[in-house]
Design a protein around this motif. Structure first.
Motif, mmCIF file in Angstrom:
data_model
loop_
_atom_site.group_PDB
_atom_site.id
_atom_site.type_symbol
_atom_site.label_atom_id
_atom_site.label_comp_id
_atom_site.label_asym_id
_atom_site.label_seq_id
_atom_site.Cartn_x
_atom_site.Cartn_y
_atom_site.Cartn_z
ATOM 1 N N ASP A 21 1.001 -1.041 -0.025
ATOM 2 C CA ASP A 21 -0.249 0.133 0.304
ATOM 3 C C ASP A 21 1.311 1.387 0.408
ATOM 4 O O ASP A 21 0.608 2.361 -0.419
ATOM 5 C CB ASP A 21 -0.791 0.006 0.997
ATOM 6 N N MET A 52 -9.980 6.782 -6.848
ATOM 7 C CA MET A 52 -11.376 6.426 -6.715
ATOM 8 C C MET A 52 -11.099 4.922 -6.724
ATOM 9 O O MET A 52 -11.690 3.677 -6.317
ATOM 10 C CB MET A 52 -12.448 6.278 -8.100
ATOM 11 N N GLY A 53 -9.860 4.369 -7.375
ATOM 12 C CA GLY A 53 -9.520 2.974 -7.540
ATOM 13 C C GLY A 53 -8.708 2.744 -6.146
ATOM 14 O O GLY A 53 -9.164 1.552 -6.073
ATOM 15 N N SER A 55 -9.451 3.358 -3.016
ATOM 16 C CA SER A 55 -10.192 3.429 -2.403
ATOM 17 C C SER A 55 -11.067 1.866 -3.047
ATOM 18 O O SER A 55 -11.367 1.156 -1.533
ATOM 19 C CB SER A 55 -11.455 4.091 -2.894
ATOM 20 N N PHE A 56 -11.631 1.840 -3.811
ATOM 21 C CA PHE A 56 -11.676 -0.033 -4.840
ATOM 22 C C PHE A 56 -11.123 -0.906 -4.125
ATOM 23 O O PHE A 56 -11.628 -2.087 -3.520
ATOM 24 C CB PHE A 56 -12.202 0.187 -6.405
ATOM 25 N N LEU A 57 -9.852 -0.708 -4.090
ATOM 26 C CA LEU A 57 -9.108 -1.587 -3.361
ATOM 27 C C LEU A 57 -9.166 -2.230 -2.052
ATOM 28 O O LEU A 57 -9.500 -2.888 -1.912
ATOM 29 C CB LEU A 57 -7.577 -1.377 -3.999
ATOM 30 N N ALA A 59 -11.568 -1.114 -0.521
ATOM 31 C CA ALA A 59 -13.241 -1.690 -0.639
ATOM 32 C C ALA A 59 -13.213 -3.265 -0.291
ATOM 33 O O ALA A 59 -13.890 -4.635 0.715
ATOM 34 C CB ALA A 59 -13.818 -0.821 -0.561
ATOM 35 N N ARG A 60 -12.369 -3.689 -1.502
ATOM 36 C CA ARG A 60 -12.018 -5.082 -1.789
ATOM 37 C C ARG A 60 -11.765 -6.034 -0.951
ATOM 38 O O ARG A 60 -11.555 -7.369 -0.091
ATOM 39 C CB ARG A 60 -12.054 -5.607 -2.502
#
Length: 61
Positions: A21, A52-53, A55-57, A59-60
């Motif tokens: 990260d 946005m990408g 935050s998607f990572l 969240a998953r």
């Protein structure tokens, strides 16, 4: 002295588990900075897309 060793080992494990990260954030910031040198509005758009990408990572995970 043993508490210091165990404390350092715990810190090392914590940092090691988040290195991917940290490198992702470093790469994103360098990319945004490079785009900023070319065009400021394009850097804002790229920053939004990258966040946005990211935050998607998160969240998953």
């Amino acid at each position: 002295m043993m508490k210091l060793k165990t404390g350092l080992k715990r810190i090392g494990k914590a940092i090691g588990s988040h290195m991917d990260d940290l490198f992702l954030l470093l790469g994103m910031s360098l990319l945004i900075f490079g785009i900023h040198l070319i065009s400021i509005p394009a850097a804002f758009i790229a920053a939004g897309v990258l966040l946005m990408g990211f935050s998607f990572l998160l969240a998953r995970g």
